[in-house]
Scaffold this motif. Structure first.
Motif, PDB file in Angstrom:
ATOM      1  N   TRP A   1       0.849  -1.203   0.000  1.00  0.00           N
ATOM      2  CA  TRP A   1       0.000   0.000   0.000  1.00  0.00           C
ATOM      3  C   TRP A   1       0.871   1.235   0.000  1.00  0.00           C
ATOM      4  O   TRP A   1       0.737   2.117  -0.846  1.00  0.00           O
ATOM      5  CB  TRP A   1      -0.928  -0.052   1.234  1.00  0.00           C
ATOM      6  CG  TRP A   1      -1.831   1.141   1.369  1.00  0.00           C
ATOM      7  CD1 TRP A   1      -2.397   1.881   0.355  1.00  0.00           C
ATOM      8  CD2 TRP A   1      -2.242   1.745   2.584  1.00  0.00           C
ATOM      9  NE1 TRP A   1      -3.146   2.871   0.839  1.00  0.00           N
ATOM     10  CE2 TRP A   1      -3.075   2.829   2.233  1.00  0.00           C
ATOM     11  CE3 TRP A   1      -2.028   1.476   3.922  1.00  0.00           C
ATOM     12  CZ2 TRP A   1      -3.670   3.640   3.205  1.00  0.00           C
ATOM     13  CZ3 TRP A   1      -2.633   2.296   4.853  1.00  0.00           C
ATOM     14  CH2 TRP A   1      -3.442   3.352   4.509  1.00  0.00           C
ATOM     15  N   LEU A   2       1.795   1.249   0.980  1.00  0.00           N
ATOM     16  CA  LEU A   2       2.690   2.397   1.057  1.00  0.00           C
ATOM     17  C   LEU A   2       3.467   2.555  -0.236  1.00  0.00           C
ATOM     18  O   LEU A   2       3.638   3.661  -0.752  1.00  0.00           O
ATOM     19  CB  LEU A   2       3.666   2.214   2.228  1.00  0.00           C
ATOM     20  CG  LEU A   2       3.014   2.281   3.612  1.00  0.00           C
ATOM     21  CD1 LEU A   2       4.056   2.043   4.697  1.00  0.00           C
ATOM     22  CD2 LEU A   2       2.352   3.648   3.810  1.00  0.00           C
ATOM     23  N   ALA A   3       3.884   1.406  -0.795  1.00  0.00           N
ATOM     24  CA  ALA A   3       4.634   1.461  -2.047  1.00  0.00           C
ATOM     25  C   ALA A   3       3.763   2.072  -3.143  1.00  0.00           C
ATOM     26  O   ALA A   3       4.232   2.888  -3.943  1.00  0.00           O
ATOM     27  CB  ALA A   3       5.083   0.052  -2.431  1.00  0.00           C
ATOM     28  N   SER A   4       2.505   1.690  -3.151  1.00  0.00           N
ATOM     29  CA  SER A   4       1.635   2.208  -4.213  1.00  0.00           C
ATOM     30  C   SER A   4       1.484   3.723  -4.085  1.00  0.00           C
ATOM     31  O   SER A   4       1.533   4.447  -5.076  1.00  0.00           O
ATOM     32  CB  SER A   4       0.276   1.505  -4.148  1.00  0.00           C
ATOM     33  OG  SER A   4      -0.454   1.958  -3.019  1.00  0.00           O
ATOM     34  N   VAL A   5       1.351   4.164  -2.816  1.00  0.00           N
ATOM     35  CA  VAL A   5       1.251   5.616  -2.609  1.00  0.00           C
ATOM     36  C   VAL A   5       2.530   6.292  -3.083  1.00  0.00           C
ATOM     37  O   VAL A   5       2.511   7.294  -3.792  1.00  0.00           O
ATOM     38  CB  VAL A   5       0.971   5.925  -1.128  1.00  0.00           C
ATOM     39  CG1 VAL A   5       1.033   7.432  -0.888  1.00  0.00           C
ATOM     40  CG2 VAL A   5      -0.378   5.376  -0.715  1.00  0.00           C
TER      41      VAL A   5
ATOM     42  N   PRO B   1      -5.184  12.244  -9.456  1.00  0.00           N
ATOM     43  CA  PRO B   1      -6.146  11.252  -8.918  1.00  0.00           C
ATOM     44  C   PRO B   1      -5.472   9.941  -8.519  1.00  0.00           C
ATOM     45  O   PRO B   1      -5.901   9.269  -7.592  1.00  0.00           O
ATOM     46  CB  PRO B   1      -7.106  11.035 -10.076  1.00  0.00           C
ATOM     47  CG  PRO B   1      -6.977  12.223 -10.931  1.00  0.00           C
ATOM     48  CD  PRO B   1      -5.576  12.749 -10.788  1.00  0.00           C
ATOM     49  N   HIS B   2      -4.368   9.602  -9.234  1.00  0.00           N
ATOM     50  CA  HIS B   2      -3.660   8.351  -8.874  1.00  0.00           C
ATOM     51  C   HIS B   2      -3.239   8.341  -7.412  1.00  0.00           C
ATOM     52  O   HIS B   2      -3.254   7.323  -6.746  1.00  0.00           O
ATOM     53  CB  HIS B   2      -2.418   8.181  -9.774  1.00  0.00           C
ATOM     54  CG  HIS B   2      -2.763   7.546 -11.077  1.00  0.00           C
ATOM     55  ND1 HIS B   2      -1.831   7.220 -12.031  1.00  0.00           N
ATOM     56  CD2 HIS B   2      -3.949   7.187 -11.601  1.00  0.00           C
ATOM     57  CE1 HIS B   2      -2.420   6.694 -13.077  1.00  0.00           C
ATOM     58  NE2 HIS B   2      -3.734   6.672 -12.841  1.00  0.00           N
ATOM     59  N   VAL B   3      -2.839   9.517  -6.953  1.00  0.00           N
ATOM     60  CA  VAL B   3      -2.403   9.602  -5.559  1.00  0.00           C
ATOM     61  C   VAL B   3      -3.569   9.256  -4.653  1.00  0.00           C
ATOM     62  O   VAL B   3      -3.453   8.466  -3.713  1.00  0.00           O
ATOM     63  CB  VAL B   3      -1.855  11.001  -5.262  1.00  0.00           C
ATOM     64  CG1 VAL B   3      -1.531  11.134  -3.779  1.00  0.00           C
ATOM     65  CG2 VAL B   3      -0.615  11.276  -6.106  1.00  0.00           C
ATOM     66  N   TRP B   4      -4.700   9.808  -4.992  1.00  0.00           N
ATOM     67  CA  TRP B   4      -5.893   9.524  -4.159  1.00  0.00           C
ATOM     68  C   TRP B   4      -6.281   8.060  -4.279  1.00  0.00           C
ATOM     69  O   TRP B   4      -6.595   7.397  -3.300  1.00  0.00           O
ATOM     70  CB  TRP B   4      -7.081  10.425  -4.562  1.00  0.00           C
ATOM     71  CG  TRP B   4      -6.766  11.890  -4.379  1.00  0.00           C
ATOM     72  CD1 TRP B   4      -6.794  12.864  -5.331  1.00  0.00           C
ATOM     73  CD2 TRP B   4      -6.400  12.500  -3.162  1.00  0.00           C
ATOM     74  NE1 TRP B   4      -6.457  14.063  -4.827  1.00  0.00           N
ATOM     75  CE2 TRP B   4      -6.182  13.870  -3.451  1.00  0.00           C
ATOM     76  CE3 TRP B   4      -6.179  12.062  -1.855  1.00  0.00           C
ATOM     77  CZ2 TRP B   4      -5.809  14.794  -2.491  1.00  0.00           C
ATOM     78  CZ3 TRP B   4      -5.821  13.011  -0.922  1.00  0.00           C
ATOM     79  CH2 TRP B   4      -5.628  14.331  -1.221  1.00  0.00           C
TER      80      TRP B   4
END
Ligand SMILES: Nc1ncnc2c1ncn2[C@@H]1O[C@H](COP(=O)(O)OP(=O)(O)O)[C@@H](O)[C@H]1O
Ligand SMILES: [Mg+2]
Lengths: 204, 775
Positions: free
Chosen positions: B46-50, B70-73
């Motif tokens: 998850w953190l990696a995705s953020v 929006p990707h960040v969100w």
């Protein structure tokens, strides 16, 4: 016992729904096409760039800060590799006048400049974009040596989505002369226009 | 079907049940472990995705305006949403099927999200395959199925709704929708095969484990049973040991009290073991326990060892029990007498395998026995002496009278005869024979210690010196006489005449022992005895002694001769040559003088006799310088009382010849009558042993009636009767028979001249007044 199982099942279902919904939403977002202005069918008289009379001329409009455009630049690279020597390419980077010069000096611009056979130009205040009806970063136009528009649209399959796509295939076949009719694809990317005029309608 | 198969079937069932249990357990462990992996992995993803979203597409632009991409969100919220439930379940309900299914689905959705966030990068698709591999950790094919289902559904739906995002083109051939899934299926297939394989391995391991457990359990049960049995046994043994120890202690105490030890000789291995008391008795060390018999016999007195060995060998041969007294020498040098008793133990074939027995300290018993034997011997000896003494005494009385007469008349005859007279020589020979006879009688009396001693303070050097001339003549020219005197020699109290007799006897014996000549040495010395020393049953008390040693280098003597040496009539010299009285006499004299005589001799290496006499501090009185030629006389009136008429007549003749007025009587009553009639007697000479009334009684009567009258007793020997009569105690004047005319005359003069107290004589010389010689 029952209630716990039910709770668990409903929790699971809820979660599945939310996650699946999220994926649907992101997929949808990815597939949201950018707006396109009215593009002249014939090469317009502009000063900054000129039509190549021997080969087809490709023009891409890019927003220097747009993350999605990286995919477009990559695809351009692939495309030019396939049509080496038979195409003259321009990448025009939007450059708002009031902002400092280094705003446009991004990685993206450097990548574009690094592609052989590509001429990178700034497009101060989006003057050319307006002329060519480009409203979304990654918008690509192809004109034949006589100045006739052959293709307009994006060369990515989705927003920021590298990989095989219809636009690229069309250009390759156009350059190869296998097809001559005007073709268009959706374009994905950030808007070149400021917020105030971004929702000016999209058309193919 | 018998019960054993039932049991084995039952056991088999139990094992398979247990195997299933173990398998489940192991599977659960693996699943929970994998749950845990995902519970960490998914938040990381998850953190990696953020992070990826923030890095790749932090903002989205519209001209110069920008906002968060929006990707960040999506990364934050969708990623969070996808991650939330699986992680929650993994943390709260690990191991559940729902948990891992949720994780599988979530993981796949995460793949989808990541692919979106990276703009559909091919590389990001590896996340799908990686995730499948990690999901395979669960070893649960259902998880893989749902995971691949998600992939497939996602693909299918997107291919349907957003074909371009999947295939790059709007209209893709139908097979393309299977391409992606095909790769997934490819991986999943092999993962499933591997899962099946590892599951069957797990089954195997579980079964093995179950079997091992079963075996272990059996072993443990057996061990527990055996331990219990052992514990019980141990307790029992401890109790038995305790009892054994107690009775051993009692036995040891009993043995100690009885000074009785026990021992055992293993004849097969030649190992001897013994009890504590035996150890004490033999002075052994504990390390020696179990040593061979030869080693154990080391402490046995060397003189006894051959006998001990012989007795044991005999017992081994005859299988008879034995008793064997023997001495042992303890490490501290002390001797101990032990009585060993032993018996033989035979094996089935009648062969001796063990000798066992006891050993008892009989030192005290032996000592007592020895003492008893010694005193018995002494008693016998003294009885023998007594008998001889009685005989000698009896004979001597009459003998002395006879000799007195013979000597007396011979003496008288010689006085009246010219030396040229033809009979002079003959009478001289008679006199000599009589003298020899009287010395023989004297010896008889001496060894029977019935002699009347007249001790004086003597210096032995002087005694020997005086005798030297006579001795030289006696021993002849072949024997050389040498004397070694201690110049600082102390004095002794003894009868000089008797000491001369002793020296003479020893010198004669020495001469006899050196028939072909040799050397006779007489030596004197002061000796201090600091410890009780005993020799031939006689004990010499510690103190100062004078030693007189007479040595020869003659024949010497054997132990056998030595042991009989001092017995009267013991002689090796053949009939007529020796009397066997010489040493008996010496022994009698020395013992009577409070001394001791010891002999040192080996055959062929000479003999030494050593005489010890107690030293005295008394001063010697000047010796009475008696001139033998001067025979004193007087005019006093004398009464001679003597039952033996020959002796009486002799005395009368001698005394009248010396000028005295002499009357005579043959018994005490007549004598008293005469005294009463004529109370003017200056001296009464009386024999001691007379019928009716003894001389002593007569003496007492005279003392009672006429205290002024002096009395001279004469006797042939000192007898118990004499001592009983108090003659020796009261220091009465005494004349020994036989006497020569000169001796009688001298003695009479002596008594008459004694001052003050009439009839007083001091045999020990303390108050003796000098003798006045009257011609
Ligand atoms: N000095 C000596 N050397 C060897 N033997 C001796 C000596 N003195 C005594 N004897 C032995 O002791 C025996 C006893 O001696 P004794 O009592 O004097 O008796 P007799 O001399 O009459 O034999 C002698 O017969 C002799 O065997
Ligand atoms: Mg002799």
């Amino acid at each position: 016992m029952f209630s716990i199982t039910a709770l668990r099942t409903s929790l699971f279902a809820l979660w599945l729904l939310a996650a699946g919904g999220g994926i649907v939403v992101i997929s949808n977002y990815q597939d949201r096409q950018g707006s396109v202005g009215s593009t002249p069918e014939q090469w317009p008289a502009v000063r900054q760039i000129s039509l190549n009379h021997d080969h087809d001329t490709l023009v891409m409009f890019a927003h220097p800060q747009c993350p999605c455009t990286r995919a477009s630049v990559e695809e351009l690279n692939r495309l030019l590799a396939q049509c080496r020597g038979r195409i003259a390419a321009y990448v025009l980077f939007f450059k708002p006048g009031q902002l400092p010069g280094n705003w446009t000096k991004t990685d993206l611009k450097q990548s574009a400049a690094a592609i052989p056979g590509v001429t990178v130009r700034d497009d101060p205040d989006g003057m050319l974009a307006r002329t060519f009806g480009a409203e979304t970063s990654g918008y690509v136009l192809l004109y034949d040596p006589r100045g006739r528009l052959l293709f307009r649209g994006g060369i990515t399959a989705g927003r920021g989505h590298a990989g095989d796509n219809a636009g690229e295939n069309a250009i390759v076949s156009l350059v190869a002369g296998q097809s001559t009719s005007l073709q268009g694809t959706p374009v994905y990317g950030c808007s070149l226009l400021s917020q105030s005029c971004s929702r000016r309608g999209a058309s193919q | 079907m018998n019960s054993s198969t039932e049991t084995s079937n039952g056991a088999g069932d139990a094992i398979s049940v247990r195997a299933a249990e173990l398998f489940k357990e192991q599977q659960q462990n693996i699943i929970r472990h994998t749950d845990r992996i995902f519970s960490w992995l998914m938040p990381c993803q998850w953190l990696a995705s953020v992070a990826i979203a923030l890095w790749i597409s932090p903002r989205t632009w519209a001209g110069v305006d920008s906002q968060i991409h929006p990707h960040v969100w999506f990364a934050i919220f969708l990623g969070g949403a996808i991650t939330s439930l699986p992680v929650f379940l993994a943390r709260t309900q690990p191991g559940k099927m729902l948990t891992r299914q949720t994780i599988a689905i979530g993981q796949m959705l995460m793949s989808a999200l990541l692919i979106h966030l990276t703009g559909g990068r091919i590389e990001t698709h590896f996340h799908v395959f990686g995730s499948l591999a990690i999901l395979a950790f669960y070893r649960d094919w259902r998880v893989l199925i749902s995971a691949s289902a998600v992939v497939y559904v996602d693909h299918l739906l997107r291919g349907f709704f957003w074909p371009e995002s999947v295939y790059g083109v709007l209209h893709a051939p139908i097979w393309r929708s299977f391409e992606h899934a095909g790769w997934v299926m490819f991986e999943v297939t092999f993962l499933m095969i591997s899962i099946r394989k590892s599951l069957s391995e797990m089954h195997l391991v579980a079964e093995r484990q179950a079997r091992l457990e079963a075996v272990n359990e059996t072993i443990e049960r057996t061990v527990a049973e055996r331990t219990l049995a052992l514990t019980l046994e141990n307790t029992e043994r401890q109790r038995t040991e305790e009892q054994l120890r107690k009775s051993q202690t009692q036995l040891a105490q009993a043995q100690q009290i009885a000074s009785l030890g026990s021992w055992e000789w293993d004849l097969v291995e030649n190992r001897v073991t013994w009890s504590e008391e035996t150890k004490q008795l033999y002075g052994r060390t504990p390390e020696e326990l179990g040593s061979p018999m030869e080693h154990c016999l080391k402490r046995v007195h060397p003189e006894d060892l051959p006998r001990v060995n012989q007795i044991m060998a005999e017992s081994l041969r005859t299988h008879e029990p034995f008793v064997c007294d023997h001495r042992v020498i303890l490490p501290d040098g002390k001797e101990r007498v032990l009585q060993g008793r032993g018996e033989i133990q035979l094996n089935g074939e009648g062969k001796p395998i063990k000798m066992f027995g006891t050993v008892q300290d009989i030192t005290e018993t032996k000592r007592a026995e020895d003492a008893l034997r010694r005193s018995e011997e002494q008693l016998r000896q003294s009885q023998k002496m007594e008998a001889v003494g009685r005989l000698a005494g009896g004979v001597a009385h009459d003998f002395n009278n006879l000799l007195t007469v013979i000597e007396g008349y011979c003496g008288l005859s010689l006085q009246e005869m010219k030396e040229t007279h033809p009979l002079y020589k003959h009478i001289q020979e008679i006199l000599r024979a009589a003298e020899r006879a009287s010395s023989l009688t004297g010896q008889l009396l001496a060894f029977s210690r019935k002699q009347f001693l007249q001790p004086r303070v003597l210096q032995l050097n002087e005694v020997v010196q005086k005798m030297e001339k006579m001795l030289r003549r006696l021993i002849g020219e072949d024997v050389e006489l040498s004397t070694v005197f201690d110049a600082a020699l102390g004095r002794v109290q003894a009868d000089p005449h008797q000491i001369e007799q002793v020296i003479l006897n020893l010198a004669v014996n020495a001469r006899d022992a050196m028939p072909r000549g040799g050397k006779l040495t007489i030596k004197t010395a002061n000796i201090t005895v600091d410890q009780k020393s005993s020799f031939r049953n006689r004990v010499l008390e510690p103190g100062e002694y004078i030693m007189l040693a007479i040595s020869d280098n003659g024949l010497g003597m054997t132990d056998d001769v030595k042991s009989h040496l001092f017995e009267p009539f013991f002689t090796t010299k053949g009939l007529g040559k020796g009397t066997g009285l010489g040493l008996a006499t010496c022994y009698g004299i020395i013992c009577q003088s409070g001394g001791d005589i010891r002999v040192y001799s080996e055959p062929n290496s000479g003999t030494t006799f050593k005489i010890y006499l107690p030293r005295t501090d008394a001063v010697p009185e000047p010796a009475a310088s008696s001139d033998a030629k001067l025979i004193p006389g007087g005019t006093e009136s004398i009464l001679v009382v003597e039952d033996d008429s020959a002796v009486r007549k002799l005395a009368v003749v001698i005394l009248r010849g010396r000028g005295y007025q002499v009357q005579e009587s043959n018994n005490a009553f007549e004598a008293l009558e005469l005294i009463r009639k004529n109370s003017r007697f200056d001296l009464v000479i009386t024999d001691v042993i007379m019928p009716q009334m003894s001389g002593k009684e007569l003496c007492d009567q005279i003392k009672g009636q006429l205290p002024q009258t002096r009395v001279l007793l004469m006797s042939g020997y000192t007898d118990d009767a004499l001592a009983h009569h108090g003659i020796l105690d009261e220091e009465l004047s005494f004349l020994e028979k036989p006497f020569s005319p000169a001796r009688l005359a001298r003695k009479v003069r002596e008594v008459l001249d004694a001052p003050d107290v009439p009839g007083r004589f001091h045999p020990n010389g303390k108050k003796q007044t000098p003798v006045e010689l009257v011609s």
